[in-house]
Scaffold this active site. Structure first.
Site, PDB file in Angstrom:
ATOM      1  N   GLY A  38     -14.678  52.064   2.922  1.00 18.18           N
ATOM      2  CA  GLY A  38     -14.684  52.281   4.370  1.00 18.18           C
ATOM      3  C   GLY A  38     -13.310  52.663   4.879  1.00 18.18           C
ATOM      4  O   GLY A  38     -13.166  53.565   5.718  1.00 18.18           O
ATOM      5  N   GLU A 374     -30.272  46.280 -13.221  1.00 14.57           N
ATOM      6  CA  GLU A 374     -29.470  47.202 -14.013  1.00 14.57           C
ATOM      7  C   GLU A 374     -29.176  46.632 -15.382  1.00 14.57           C
ATOM      8  O   GLU A 374     -28.884  45.444 -15.528  1.00 14.57           O
ATOM      9  CB  GLU A 374     -28.187  47.507 -13.265  1.00 14.57           C
ATOM     10  N   HIS A 457     -21.254  42.148  -5.040  1.00 13.37           N
ATOM     11  CA  HIS A 457     -21.620  42.946  -3.867  1.00 13.37           C
ATOM     12  C   HIS A 457     -21.570  42.143  -2.566  1.00 13.37           C
ATOM     13  O   HIS A 457     -22.593  41.989  -1.897  1.00 13.37           O
ATOM     14  CB  HIS A 457     -23.047  43.503  -4.027  1.00 13.37           C
ATOM     15  N   ASN A 495     -26.847  49.116  -5.374  1.00 10.68           N
ATOM     16  CA  ASN A 495     -25.391  48.967  -5.319  1.00 10.68           C
ATOM     17  C   ASN A 495     -24.860  49.598  -4.035  1.00 10.68           C
ATOM     18  O   ASN A 495     -25.322  50.651  -3.614  1.00 10.68           O
ATOM     19  CB  ASN A 495     -24.755  49.662  -6.518  1.00 10.68           C
TER      20      ASN A 495
END
Ligand code: FAE
Length: 516
Positions: A38, A374, A457, A495
């Site tokens: 960001g 995953e 995450h 993700n």
């Protein structure tokens, strides 16, 4: 409330020298805190709009090789470069047969990977110019549109999927593993084995795009270039192959001539000064010695310190009375993106392979339980018979940050991932039943088969539309913006970095457009 272009450009164009000579008194039109996804988007778009911008990043700029000729250390031989001021590494996978093979004592240093430990939850984050891009697995996934719309009901999904997700994907150089390479490579035997095991249980798999160059990886395998993903590098940084933010967004931002990046500069406090903001900034050496305490002022402040960093700075500002009108919703809506790790044991006749690429490329999909699992490598250099998975589960389990005045830190209240484990065990019980296999209890700390006590995450804490308006403008304070994973309400189903990037692009486009 609109920002004029003049206000954004500001009157001063002071250069920022990260040295003792420039200890205080710097004023810049815009400050960006952090240099992850960001923050990098904000830096580039501000720079392109002609706004003099200072990026303050607490971690190092990772561009200088150590005595071994490498910038980053590998996972099997971690040294002081591996982790952020720890006495011992804290790798997510502890070892095999309950032996803590992966971890070792290290010298305290500004390493690339941090694990921030709260009661019941350790959060892994990247530290350095490029934030999480330095240490992550590079998996670059655009979320399912229905789920994205559920999480962000006020965001125009058509605009995101037509414009900002494609833009983020292009800027981050997302690429796909060629099918023939995946099928033939020794280094993906572990993933093919998991695909077979999943198919026996009736589950499909999907390839996962990545920002690691598969062209480079194929050349690694042919021995033409130095090995990185195929040389067990990832969580402490990749020396080659991965397209990180310092090579992309941030390099472009610096090329505008308007953006200065100050590494090893940690923002500790935000106050109001005039119509803008004042920041207390601590500059350190890579070994942690404090070099200077600086006072920086700005007209506009963009917080990109990540879910943990941004939330902590805002909570501290509100609860110490520095910015008392910050919203009550701060700290709420935090989640680990449903992260649950799982390990299974394979049969002796079905080895995973001692060579494993550190970059994951395949996921097992279980739509009925909303599990996206995953297939993660165990690049131990020996046959372990372990299949490892990062299951991303979709649920409403959320934690909350509060400010603790005794320690001056934000503290996470987290009740555990019961729903996440239920979903993941549904998927993996079925895979074990179909294959006659069992879970492994020796891989994670605490002898667990399902690890819900750490995550990669972290999301939320200053959620879009709650603590901020619909474009990340913090409620109650003009010129204060959140631009990172703190905006995401705890869960995305995949993700997160593509979404964080795309959302920041969207928000910056509006903020700068309205400023014109
Ligand atoms: P982030 O990238 O965390 O950047 C924040 C930056 O701010 C960091 O550089 C901090 O050092 C800095 N900072 C914090 N506080 C301050 C302060 N007070 N003053 C100055 N600087 C500060 O934020 N995501 C995927 O999509 N795919 C993957 O394959 C994947 N694998 C991962 C593997 C690992 C080991 C880890 C740790 C994460 C992984 N992630 C992955 C998550 C991803 O990296 C993460 O969601 C993003 O990096 C978050 O981006 P932000 O912009 O929110």
């Amino acid at each position: 409330m609109k920002i004029t272009r003049r206000a954004l450009l500001g009157a001063t164009a002071l250069s920022f020298l990260p040295s003792r000579a420039q200890a205080s008194g710097t004023h810049v039109p815009a400050v960006v805190v952090g240099s992850g996804y960001g923050a990098s988007v904000a830096a580039l778009r501000l720079g392109q709009a002609g706004v003099r911008t200072l990026v303050l990043e607490m971690g190092q700029r990772w561009d200088t090789p150590g005595p071994d000729g490498k910038v980053f250390c590998g996972m099997l031989n971690p040294d002081h470069r591996s982790m952020w001021f720890k006495d011992r590494t804290e790798a997510p996978v502890n070892g095999i047969l309950f032996l803590d093979l992966a971890n070792r004592p290290i010298r305290r240093h500004a390493g690339a990977l941090d694990r921030v430990n709260f009661p019941g939850m350790g959060v892994y984050v990247g530290r350095g110019v490029g934030g999480g891009s330095l240490v992550n697995g590079g998996m670059a996934v655009t979320p399912d549109r229905d789920y994205f719309t559920r999480q962000f009901p006020t965001v125009d999904a058509a605009e995101m999927y037509d414009r900002f997700f494609p833009l983020a994907t292009k800027m981050l150089r997302v690429n796909h593993i060629p099918g023939h390479y995946f099928e033939a490579s020794d280094y993906y035997r572990f993933a093919r084995l998991s695909r077979t095991a999943a198919a026996r249980a009736g589950f499909d798999t999907a390839f996962v795009p990545n920002v690691y160059s598969f062209d480079y990886m194929a050349r690694e395998e042919r021995g033409e270039v130095p090995k990185s993903a195929l040389g067990t590098e990832v969580i402490y940084g990749n020396n080659h192959g991965k397209f990180t933010l310092d090579q992309g967004y941030l390099a472009e931002a610096e090329r505008t001539g308007n953006v200065t990046i100050a590494p090893l500069h940690q923002v500790t406090r935000i106050t109001r000064e005039g119509a803008g903001y004042a920041l207390a900034v601590r500059e350190i050496t890579p070994d942690g010695e404090v070099v200077a305490e600086k006072h920086v002022t700005c007209d506009r402040l963009f917080l990109g310190a990540g879910s943990l960093g941004t939330t902590e700075l805002l909570l501290r500002a509100r609860d110490t009375g520095d910015l008392p009108d910050l919203p009550a919703e701060l700290g709420e809506g935090w989640g680990p993106n449903g992260n649950v790790m799982v390990a299974r044991n394979n049969h002796l006749l079905e080895p995973t392979g001692s060579r494993q690429s550190a970059i994951p490329t395949l996921a097992i999909t279980d739509p009925s339980r909303e599990v996206f699992a995953e297939v993660a490598p165990v690049p131990a250099g020996i046959e372990t018979y372990v299949s490892l998975y990062l299951a991303i589960t979709r649920n409403e389990e959320r934690g909350r940050f509060t400010y603790d005045p005794a320690t001056d830190r934000a503290v996470l209240q987290w009740g555990g991932a019961r729903a996440g484990i239920t979903a993941a065990s549904g998927t993996f019980d079925r895979i074990n039943d179909a294959n006659g296999t069992v879970y492994r209890y020796d891989v994670f700390g605490g002898g667990k088969a399902f690890a819900d006590d750490f995550c990669y995450h972290p999301l939320g804490g200053a959620v879009l539309g709650r603590a901020t308006d619909d474009h990340g403008r913090v409620k109650g304070y003009r010129g204060l913006y959140v631009t990172d994973g703190a905006l995401v309400p705890g869960s995305l189903g995949v993700n997160p970095f593509v979404t964080i990037t795309a959302l920041a692009e969207r928000n910056l486009a509006t903020i700068l457009h309205e400023g014109r």
